[in-house]
Design a protein around this motif. Structure first.
Motif, short mmCIF file in Angstrom:
data_model
loop_
_atom_site.label_atom_id
_atom_site.label_comp_id
_atom_site.label_asym_id
_atom_site.label_seq_id
_atom_site.Cartn_x
_atom_site.Cartn_y
_atom_site.Cartn_z
N ASP A 5 14.03 20.17 54.14
CA ASP A 5 14.20 19.63 53.20
C ASP A 5 14.14 18.31 53.49
N THR A 8 10.26 18.07 51.73
CA THR A 8 10.13 18.58 50.28
C THR A 8 10.28 18.24 49.99
N LEU A 9 11.68 16.99 49.74
CA LEU A 9 12.14 16.43 48.89
C LEU A 9 11.63 15.00 49.01
N ALA A 12 8.43 15.80 46.66
CA ALA A 12 8.61 15.87 45.31
C ALA A 12 8.98 13.54 44.80
N PHE A 15 5.70 12.62 44.53
CA PHE A 15 4.94 13.02 43.47
C PHE A 15 5.77 12.69 41.88
N VAL A 16 6.86 12.17 41.95
CA VAL A 16 7.08 11.39 40.63
C VAL A 16 6.97 10.11 40.84
N VAL A 45 4.73 18.49 50.21
CA VAL A 45 5.76 19.99 50.05
C VAL A 45 5.23 20.82 51.11
N ILE A 49 7.68 23.06 53.39
CA ILE A 49 7.17 25.24 53.74
C ILE A 49 7.29 25.76 54.33
N ARG A 52 9.25 26.64 56.97
CA ARG A 52 10.11 27.00 57.17
C ARG A 52 10.70 28.57 57.20
N HIS A 63 -0.49 25.75 54.99
CA HIS A 63 -1.79 24.65 56.02
C HIS A 63 -3.24 24.80 55.06
N CYS B 20 9.68 10.74 34.50
CA CYS B 20 9.94 10.48 35.75
C CYS B 20 10.55 11.29 36.33
N PHE B 23 11.56 14.21 35.80
CA PHE B 23 10.34 15.70 35.66
C PHE B 23 11.14 15.99 37.31
N GLY B 24 11.39 14.45 37.43
CA GLY B 24 11.69 14.68 39.46
C GLY B 24 13.24 15.41 39.74
N LEU B 27 11.82 18.70 39.78
CA LEU B 27 10.66 19.44 40.43
C LEU B 27 11.30 19.55 42.23
N VAL B 28 13.19 18.58 42.92
CA VAL B 28 14.00 19.01 42.84
C VAL B 28 14.70 19.75 43.25
N VAL B 31 12.42 22.84 44.19
CA VAL B 31 12.32 22.71 45.63
C VAL B 31 13.57 23.03 46.54
N LEU B 32 14.30 22.95 46.25
CA LEU B 32 15.73 22.80 46.44
C LEU B 32 16.01 25.24 46.53
N GLU B 36 15.61 29.80 52.05
CA GLU B 36 16.10 29.69 52.90
C GLU B 36 15.24 30.47 54.15
N HIS B 38 12.80 32.76 53.98
CA HIS B 38 11.77 33.54 53.59
C HIS B 38 11.16 33.30 54.54
N VAL B 58 -5.51 28.93 60.70
CA VAL B 58 -5.43 28.28 59.72
C VAL B 58 -7.29 28.85 59.28
#
Lengths: 110, 239
Positions: A5, A8-9, A12, A15-16, A45, A49, A52, A63, B20, B23-24, B27-28, B31-32, B36, B38, B58
Motif C-alpha cells: 500500500d 501504490t499510495l 497515486a 500522479f496527482v 502503482v 500491485i 500483492r 511488470h 487534483c 481526483f487524488g 485514486l487512493v 487503490v485501497l 488484499e 487476490h 515477463v
C-alpha cells in the motif's frame, strides 16, 4: 495498510502532484517533466500491485505492462521535446499560448 | 524572448488544486479497494509458461501472451522517431558527431566501452529467455553505446546511409508484423505462435527488435541534439 500500500499510495500521490503541475505550469519543459513524473506514479502503482500476489514471485503481468509503459513514455517524451524545441525555435518562447505560434495576430494569449 | 518562467493565474491554480485533490481522493480509494489477497494472473501465466517457448514469465507475457501490446509498442516508437525526424527539419544531420571537439579522454573511453556495450546488449537479449532482460533492455544498452559514441565525437560511418538508417529503424516492426500475420497461414489467429516454433519466433522477433530499438534511440537523441540556431537555419524559422 500493508507494505505494498505504501508503494501504490505513493504512486497515486505522484500522479496527482504531477497532474497539478501539468495544468498550472505553462512552460513546455515543465509540462513534459510533469508527464514523466505522472508515468512514474502509474508505474509505482503497478509495481505495488504486482507484489500483492500470494505466490513467491511477483505477478509478471503488471511488470510487462510497466515495461511497455516505459517505452511509450520514452517515445512520447522524445516527440514532445522535439516539438517543444521547434516551438521555441519558431516563436522564441517555450509556451503553448505564445501569440504567433500559428501566425495569427488576433489569437493573442493573456 | 520570454526570460522569466511564466506562472498561471491564481484562479487557475486554485481550481486545478481542488480538481487534483478530489481526483487524488478517488485514486487512493480505488487503490485501497483492490482486494488484499487476490493472486492476479500469475498462476495462469505459470501454468501456460510451457506454451510460450521461453522460461521467464515477463518475457513470456511481453513476447507471446500479450505480444499485441509489444507490437503496438514498437509501432509507437517508430512513429515517434518519424515525428522527431520530421520536426527536426528537412535535413536533420542524423548521426553527425554531436560534439565537434570532443574530450580526448571521453573519445578513448567510448572507443573502449562500445564493444563491451554491444556484448552486454547481446547477453541481455539472450538472458531474456530465462531471466530479467529481453529486447528492450538490450536495445537500450545498444542505443546508449551509440549515444556515447556520438557524444565522444565519432561521426556516422560512411556505410550507414540515411536510407539504410530508416530501414534499420523500421525493420523490427516489419519483421514482428510479418511474423504476426504469417502465423495466420499456419491456421492460427493473429500472433498465435505454434507451440513448436514459439521459441524460435520469439527469438527472431527479439533480435530484430533489439537492432531497431538501438537505432531508434540513437536517432531520437541525435536528431534533437543540434543547437537551436542550427534548427532555425534548417527550418527557415525564427528571427
Amino acid at each position: 495498510m500493508s507494505q505494498t500500500d505504501v508503494y501504490t499510495l505513493a504512486g497515486a500521490a505522484l500522479f496527482v502532484i504531477s497532474l497539478y503541475g501539468l495544468i498550472t505550469r505553462p512552460h513546455l519543459i515543465h509540462k513534459i517533466l510533469a508527464l514523466n513524473i505522472m508515468s512514474g506514479g502509474v508505474f509505482l502503482v503497478f509495481v505495488g500491485i504486482a507484489r500483492r500476489v500470494m505466490t513467491p514471485d511477483p505477478d509478471p503481468l503488471p511488470h510487462a505492462m510497466v515495461l511497455t509503459g516505459i517505452v511509450v513514455t520514452v517515445s512520447s517524451t522524445a516527440y514532445a521535446l522535439a516539438l517543444a524545441k521547434r516551438i521555441y525555435s519558431e516563436t522564441g518562447a517555450a509556451v503553448l499560448d505564445a501569440p504567433d505560434v500559428f501566425e495569427r495576430p488576433e489569437a493573442g494569449g493573456d | 524572448m520570454a526570460s522569466a518562467v511564466p506562472e498561471s493565474p491564481r484562479g487557475v491554480r486554485l481550481a486545478a488544486g481542488a480538481l487534483c485533490a478530489g481526483f487524488g481522493v478517488l485514486l487512493v480509494r480505488a487503490v485501497l479497494a483492490i482486494p488484499e489477497d487476490h493472486s492476479g494472473l500469475a498462476p495462469v501465466v505459470a501454468e501456460r509458461l510451457v506454451d510460450s517457448g521461453v522460461k521467464h514469465p515477463v518475457t513470456a507475457v511481453l513476447l507471446n501472451f500479450r505480444s499485441y501490446d509489444t507490437l503496438l509498442e514498437i509501432a509507437v516508437l517508430v512513429l515517434a522517431t518519424i515525428g522527431v525526424l520530421s520536426v527536426a527539419g528537412s535535413h536533420p544531420r542524423v548521426w553527425a558527431p554531436v560534439a565537434e571537439e570532443a574530450d580526448p579522454v571521453l573519445s578513448a573511453l567510448a572507443r573502449l566501452l562500445a564493444p563491451f556495450m554491444v556484448l552486454a546488449s547481446g547477453y541481455l537479449l539472450w538472458a531474456g529467455e530465462h531471466a530479467p532482460g529481453g529486447a528492450f533492455q538490450a536495445g537500450a544498452v545498444l542505443g546508449a553505446a551509440g549515444v556515447l559514441l556520438a557524444l565522444a565525437g565519432y561521426a556516422r560511418p560512411a556505410w550507414v546511409t540515411k536510407f539504410g538508417l530508416r530501414v534499420v529503424i523500421s525493420v523490427g516492426f516489419i519483421v514482428f508484423l510479418a511474423i504476426a500475420v504469417g502465423v495466420m497461414f499456419l491456421g492460427g489467429v493473429l500472433l498465435e505462435y505454434p507451440r513448436d516454433y514459439a521459441k524460435a519466433l520469439v527469438l527472431i522477433v527479439e533480435t530484430w527488435l533489439t537492432v531497431s530499438i538501438g537505432a531508434i534511440l540513437v536517432s531520437l537523441f541525435i536528431a534533437s541534439a543540434s543547437p537551436i540556431e542550427e534548427l532555425r537555419a534548417r527550418t527557415g524559422s525564427g528571427r
